[in-house]
Scaffold this motif. Structure first.
Motif, PDB file in Angstrom:
ATOM      1  N   ARG A  22       1.023  93.968  13.126  1.00 39.01           N
ATOM      2  CA  ARG A  22       2.363  94.512  12.921  1.00 39.01           C
ATOM      3  C   ARG A  22       2.621  94.658  11.422  1.00 39.01           C
ATOM      4  O   ARG A  22       2.357  93.737  10.649  1.00 39.01           O
ATOM      5  CB  ARG A  22       3.381  93.564  13.535  1.00 39.01           C
ATOM      6  N   GLY A  23       3.087  95.826  11.016  1.00 39.61           N
ATOM      7  CA  GLY A  23       3.312  96.102   9.599  1.00 39.61           C
ATOM      8  C   GLY A  23       2.086  96.702   8.925  1.00 39.61           C
ATOM      9  O   GLY A  23       2.160  97.159   7.792  1.00 39.61           O
ATOM     10  N   GLY A  24       0.947  96.723   9.632  1.00 39.84           N
ATOM     11  CA  GLY A  24      -0.277  97.309   9.100  1.00 39.84           C
ATOM     12  C   GLY A  24      -0.226  98.825   9.140  1.00 39.84           C
ATOM     13  O   GLY A  24       0.605  99.415   9.831  1.00 39.84           O
ATOM     14  N   ARG A  25      -1.107  99.453   8.407  1.00 38.05           N
ATOM     15  CA  ARG A  25      -1.104 100.910   8.298  1.00 38.05           C
ATOM     16  C   ARG A  25      -2.290 101.534   9.017  1.00 38.05           C
ATOM     17  O   ARG A  25      -3.413 101.032   8.955  1.00 38.05           O
ATOM     18  CB  ARG A  25      -1.161 101.335   6.827  1.00 38.05           C
ATOM     19  N   TRP A  72       3.751 103.092  16.737  1.00 41.24           N
ATOM     20  CA  TRP A  72       3.613 103.576  15.363  1.00 41.24           C
ATOM     21  C   TRP A  72       4.889 104.236  14.871  1.00 41.24           C
ATOM     22  O   TRP A  72       5.604 104.887  15.617  1.00 41.24           O
ATOM     23  CB  TRP A  72       2.470 104.593  15.271  1.00 41.24           C
ATOM     24  N   ARG A  73       5.134 104.114  13.570  1.00 38.01           N
ATOM     25  CA  ARG A  73       6.230 104.806  12.895  1.00 38.01           C
ATOM     26  C   ARG A  73       5.606 105.610  11.762  1.00 38.01           C
ATOM     27  O   ARG A  73       4.916 105.052  10.899  1.00 38.01           O
ATOM     28  CB  ARG A  73       7.235 103.804  12.330  1.00 38.01           C
ATOM     29  N   LEU A  75       4.945 107.408   8.374  1.00 38.61           N
ATOM     30  CA  LEU A  75       5.360 107.159   6.998  1.00 38.61           C
ATOM     31  C   LEU A  75       5.184 108.452   6.225  1.00 38.61           C
ATOM     32  O   LEU A  75       4.078 108.847   5.886  1.00 38.61           O
ATOM     33  CB  LEU A  75       4.523 106.043   6.368  1.00 38.61           C
ATOM     34  N   GLU A 101       2.791 103.269  10.346  1.00 36.00           N
ATOM     35  CA  GLU A 101       2.895 101.811  10.268  1.00 36.00           C
ATOM     36  C   GLU A 101       3.089 101.271  11.684  1.00 36.00           C
ATOM     37  O   GLU A 101       3.851 101.844  12.482  1.00 36.00           O
ATOM     38  CB  GLU A 101       4.077 101.425   9.401  1.00 36.00           C
ATOM     39  N   LYS A 102       2.420 100.186  11.996  1.00 33.87           N
ATOM     40  CA  LYS A 102       2.579  99.580  13.321  1.00 33.87           C
ATOM     41  C   LYS A 102       3.888  98.805  13.350  1.00 33.87           C
ATOM     42  O   LYS A 102       4.185  98.018  12.473  1.00 33.87           O
ATOM     43  CB  LYS A 102       1.421  98.640  13.649  1.00 33.87           C
ATOM     44  N   ILE A 103       4.687  99.072  14.396  1.00 31.67           N
ATOM     45  CA  ILE A 103       6.005  98.414  14.526  1.00 31.67           C
ATOM     46  C   ILE A 103       6.008  97.436  15.675  1.00 31.67           C
ATOM     47  O   ILE A 103       5.129  97.385  16.478  1.00 31.67           O
ATOM     48  CB  ILE A 103       7.143  99.429  14.676  1.00 31.67           C
TER      49      ILE A 103
END
Length: 103
Positions: A22-25, A72-73, A75, A101-103
């Motif tokens: 989580r939070g990774g790209r 994913w979100r 960016l 970014e993984k949410i």
């Protein structure tokens, strides 16, 4: 012949979500429209399939996350090679870069 769509589906839908915290790209560099279409769908819908999932929204138009929604979100917007890059490497002309970014 070599099941490119199946390999993309496995990488985008199964491997990437399980490997990235989580939070990774997730950074995807594509050279072909089929690959880019799959990358765009995965970031938007969480799936390579062309069937777009309906999105539930709240009173203010904000997307309500469901367990079926994309992990994913996006960016920023997709990036294409600049004219200078294409002059240095003509094959860069077809390259597209997408980041999520993984949410």
């Amino acid at each position: 012949v070599n099941d490119e769509e199946g390999v993309l589906r496995e990488a985008f839908e199964e491997m990437a979500p399980s490997l990235i915290a989580r939070g990774g790209r997730l950074v995807i560099l594509t050279y072909h429209s089929m690959e880019d279409r799959a990358a765009k769908r995965v970031i938007r819908d969480g799936s390579v399939s062309s069937k777009r999932q309906s999105v539930e929204r709240d009173l203010y138009g904000n997307i309500i996350r469901t367990k079926d929604s994309s992990p994913w979100r996006a960016l920023g917007k997709m990036q294409k090679a600049t004219e200078e890059e294409v002059k240095l490497n003509s094959r860069a002309r077809s390259a597209t870069l997408r980041v999520a970014e993984k949410i």
